[in-house]
Design a protein around this motif. Structure first.
Motif, PDB file in Angstrom:
ATOM      1  N   SER A 152       2.250  14.048  11.968  1.00  0.00           N
ATOM      2  CA  SER A 152       2.715  13.124  10.855  1.00  0.00           C
ATOM      3  C   SER A 152       3.115  11.707  11.582  1.00  0.00           C
ATOM      4  O   SER A 152       2.923  11.533  12.973  1.00  0.00           O
ATOM      5  CB  SER A 152       4.387  13.554  10.819  1.00  0.00           C
ATOM      6  OG  SER A 152       4.991  13.682  11.821  1.00  0.00           O
ATOM      7  N   THR A 153       3.003  10.601  11.188  1.00  0.00           N
ATOM      8  CA  THR A 153       3.141   9.336  11.551  1.00  0.00           C
ATOM      9  C   THR A 153       4.670   8.781  11.662  1.00  0.00           C
ATOM     10  O   THR A 153       5.394   9.255  10.914  1.00  0.00           O
ATOM     11  CB  THR A 153       2.559   8.516  10.735  1.00  0.00           C
ATOM     12  OG1 THR A 153       1.042   8.607  10.465  1.00  0.00           O
ATOM     13  CG2 THR A 153       2.425   6.789  11.096  1.00  0.00           C
ATOM     14  N   VAL A 209      -3.191  -2.494  -1.025  1.00  0.00           N
ATOM     15  CA  VAL A 209      -3.321  -1.284  -1.759  1.00  0.00           C
ATOM     16  C   VAL A 209      -3.553  -0.196  -0.642  1.00  0.00           C
ATOM     17  O   VAL A 209      -2.799   0.933  -0.706  1.00  0.00           O
ATOM     18  CB  VAL A 209      -4.648  -1.071  -2.741  1.00  0.00           C
ATOM     19  CG1 VAL A 209      -4.646   0.062  -2.971  1.00  0.00           C
ATOM     20  CG2 VAL A 209      -4.198  -2.135  -4.037  1.00  0.00           C
ATOM     21  N   ASP A 210      -4.404  -0.492   0.437  1.00  0.00           N
ATOM     22  CA  ASP A 210      -4.601   0.594   1.435  1.00  0.00           C
ATOM     23  C   ASP A 210      -3.316   1.138   2.208  1.00  0.00           C
ATOM     24  O   ASP A 210      -3.262   2.230   2.535  1.00  0.00           O
ATOM     25  CB  ASP A 210      -5.655  -0.022   2.415  1.00  0.00           C
ATOM     26  CG  ASP A 210      -7.148  -0.143   1.910  1.00  0.00           C
ATOM     27  OD1 ASP A 210      -7.308   0.528   0.776  1.00  0.00           O
ATOM     28  OD2 ASP A 210      -7.856  -0.885   2.503  1.00  0.00           O
ATOM     29  N   LEU A 211      -2.460  -0.004   2.325  1.00  0.00           N
ATOM     30  CA  LEU A 211      -1.385   0.173   3.135  1.00  0.00           C
ATOM     31  C   LEU A 211      -0.154   0.982   2.370  1.00  0.00           C
ATOM     32  O   LEU A 211       0.511   2.021   2.724  1.00  0.00           O
ATOM     33  CB  LEU A 211      -0.693  -0.948   3.973  1.00  0.00           C
ATOM     34  CG  LEU A 211      -1.367  -1.540   5.083  1.00  0.00           C
ATOM     35  CD1 LEU A 211      -0.814  -3.072   5.448  1.00  0.00           C
ATOM     36  CD2 LEU A 211      -1.461  -0.580   6.097  1.00  0.00           C
ATOM     37  N   VAL A 212       0.040   0.372   1.057  1.00  0.00           N
ATOM     38  CA  VAL A 212       1.336   0.759   0.311  1.00  0.00           C
ATOM     39  C   VAL A 212       0.875   1.819  -0.624  1.00  0.00           C
ATOM     40  O   VAL A 212       1.486   3.097  -0.583  1.00  0.00           O
ATOM     41  CB  VAL A 212       1.765  -0.295  -0.123  1.00  0.00           C
ATOM     42  CG1 VAL A 212       3.085   0.238  -1.214  1.00  0.00           C
ATOM     43  CG2 VAL A 212       2.185  -1.385   0.505  1.00  0.00           C
ATOM     44  N   ALA A 213      -0.164   1.819  -1.249  1.00  0.00           N
ATOM     45  CA  ALA A 213      -0.422   3.145  -2.287  1.00  0.00           C
ATOM     46  C   ALA A 213      -1.065   4.170  -1.778  1.00  0.00           C
ATOM     47  O   ALA A 213      -0.675   5.342  -2.053  1.00  0.00           O
ATOM     48  CB  ALA A 213      -1.447   2.173  -3.564  1.00  0.00           C
ATOM     49  N   ASP A 214      -1.977   3.622  -0.926  1.00  0.00           N
ATOM     50  CA  ASP A 214      -2.991   4.781  -0.435  1.00  0.00           C
ATOM     51  C   ASP A 214      -2.535   5.379   1.016  1.00  0.00           C
ATOM     52  O   ASP A 214      -3.106   6.025   1.581  1.00  0.00           O
ATOM     53  CB  ASP A 214      -4.637   4.344  -0.650  1.00  0.00           C
ATOM     54  CG  ASP A 214      -5.050   4.088  -1.880  1.00  0.00           C
ATOM     55  OD1 ASP A 214      -4.278   4.501  -2.743  1.00  0.00           O
ATOM     56  OD2 ASP A 214      -6.012   3.405  -1.919  1.00  0.00           O
ATOM     57  N   GLY A 215      -1.831   4.403   1.665  1.00  0.00           N
ATOM     58  CA  GLY A 215      -1.453   4.715   3.220  1.00  0.00           C
ATOM     59  C   GLY A 215       0.120   5.288   3.259  1.00  0.00           C
ATOM     60  O   GLY A 215       0.644   6.041   2.394  1.00  0.00           O
ATOM     61  N   ALA A 216       0.621   4.898   4.089  1.00  0.00           N
ATOM     62  CA  ALA A 216       2.146   5.295   4.718  1.00  0.00           C
ATOM     63  C   ALA A 216       3.281   4.741   3.693  1.00  0.00           C
ATOM     64  O   ALA A 216       4.302   5.065   3.786  1.00  0.00           O
ATOM     65  CB  ALA A 216       2.244   4.990   5.940  1.00  0.00           C
ATOM     66  N   GLY A 217       2.814   3.656   2.845  1.00  0.00           N
ATOM     67  CA  GLY A 217       3.731   3.218   1.852  1.00  0.00           C
ATOM     68  C   GLY A 217       4.558   1.917   2.271  1.00  0.00           C
ATOM     69  O   GLY A 217       5.757   1.628   1.814  1.00  0.00           O
ATOM     70  N   LEU A 218       4.082   1.155   3.153  1.00  0.00           N
ATOM     71  CA  LEU A 218       4.856  -0.080   3.913  1.00  0.00           C
ATOM     72  C   LEU A 218       3.944  -1.185   4.158  1.00  0.00           C
ATOM     73  O   LEU A 218       2.685  -0.810   4.834  1.00  0.00           O
ATOM     74  CB  LEU A 218       5.522   0.273   5.070  1.00  0.00           C
ATOM     75  CG  LEU A 218       6.312  -0.868   5.894  1.00  0.00           C
ATOM     76  CD1 LEU A 218       7.266  -1.685   4.823  1.00  0.00           C
ATOM     77  CD2 LEU A 218       6.873  -0.513   6.922  1.00  0.00           C
ATOM     78  N   ALA A 219       4.106  -2.296   3.467  1.00  0.00           N
ATOM     79  CA  ALA A 219       3.358  -3.544   4.212  1.00  0.00           C
ATOM     80  C   ALA A 219       4.335  -4.533   4.461  1.00  0.00           C
ATOM     81  O   ALA A 219       5.367  -4.769   3.780  1.00  0.00           O
ATOM     82  CB  ALA A 219       2.329  -3.935   3.079  1.00  0.00           C
TER      83      ALA A 219
END
Length: 303
Positions: A2-3, A40-50
């Motif tokens: 996990s991150t 999109v990469d960070l929030v929707a497709d990634g860990a959920g935060l920008a």
């Protein structure tokens, strides 16, 4: 593997001044596609935060100043446009466990230091009420993604955004997301239950180390209770008690046309539709203490 929340925060940084935009007739007229893709990469497709910063530098490139109220408003509108472009690229059904009829992006400018006396982003199906922006670890109700724009502050110490990885807490603790939250007093939002708050703040939370006097930031979150990140804010105080303070915030969220979606969302998390009081509790009362539980001391992320 996990991150950790520290890694989530470190990878969330976006410097908006690095993206070229045009200033025409007092407005930024285009949102760069590569900025939307990064979001999109960070929030929707990634860990959920920008965390979007660099507003001051962006304005300076165009001969503007973050301390000028009209120029600050220009950036708030730009950040909202960025959020709208981001939301247009996301399939919401992939990020919410209950069908939601999102059809618009709503925003409200609120006072982040004093009590707001008339607040609602959806007057067609929620009642206008008193509102305090600083509160315990929580999720905003029935909006899978949110954007909160902070700054620039004047004569304010504290008031930092807190991000909490409740997703990881639920995983390691075996807690069902629907058992994580309860209705928040005097609000439509849902709070992390008191018995989980201490552990989440101690092991899964960070206050963002951002400059909110000389800059403005937008924090974009996957706000869904199931699979998202919770948020809160450290207590803002007057740096010089003899002078007034300003802590402007803009809240941006997804919305729908009627209250049926709201009811469905609460029922999914095994909660009744709240009967919200229109006034916030007084200081030094049990309800106020619950409303502000744990926001006094949270470790800050490294710059």
């Amino acid at each position: 593997m996990s991150t950790t929340i520290t890694d989530i925060v470190k990878q969330a940084d976006i410097d908006v001044s690095a993206y070229e935009v045009s200033l025409v007739d007092g407005r930024f007229t285009n949102v760069p596609g590569e900025l939307v893709t990064r979001l999109v990469d960070l929030v929707a497709d990634g860990a959920g935060l920008a965390v979007l910063r660099g507003a001051s530098a962006l304005l300076a490139k165009h001969g503007r100043d973050i301390r000028d109220e009209a120029d600050a408003a220009l950036v708030r509108d730009y950040f909202e446009a960025v959020f709208k472009e981001f939301s247009a690229e996301v399939d919401f059904s992939l990020h919410t466990p209950v069908v939601m009829g999102y059809d618009q992006v709503a925003s409200m400018d609120v006072d982040g230091f004093n009590k707001n006396t008339r607040f609602t982003p959806n007057s067609d199906h929620t009642e206008s009420r008193e509102f305090l922006t600083t509160k315990c670890v929580h999720f905003d109700a029935a909006t899978t993604f949110i954007g909160n724009v902070y700054g620039p502050y004047t004569n304010i110490t504290g008031g930092l955004p807190i991000v909490s990885d409740t997703r990881e807490f639920c995983r390691v603790s075996g807690v069902d997301p629907a058992d994580l939250v309860e209705l928040m007093p005097h609000s439509y939002n849902v709070a992390v239950k008191q018995e989980y708050t201490e552990a989440i703040l101690a092991d899964h939370s960070l206050a963002l180390d951002v400059d909110l006097e000389a800059d403005m930031v937008m924090v974009v979150l996957n706000n869904e209770v199931s699979g998202g990140l919770a948020h809160a804010g450290t207590t803002p105080r007057l740096t010089d008690p003899a002078k007034p303070g300003k802590r402007p915030l803009r809240h941006i969220e997804l919305q729908f046309e009627d209250g049926e979606n709201l009811d469905n969302w609460y029922r999914h998390y095994r909660l009744p539709l709240p009967e919200v009081h229109v006034t916030v509790p007084d200081v030094d009362t049990p309800d106020h203490d619950r409303y502000h539980l744990g926001v006094g001391a949270v470790p800050a992320a490294q710059s």
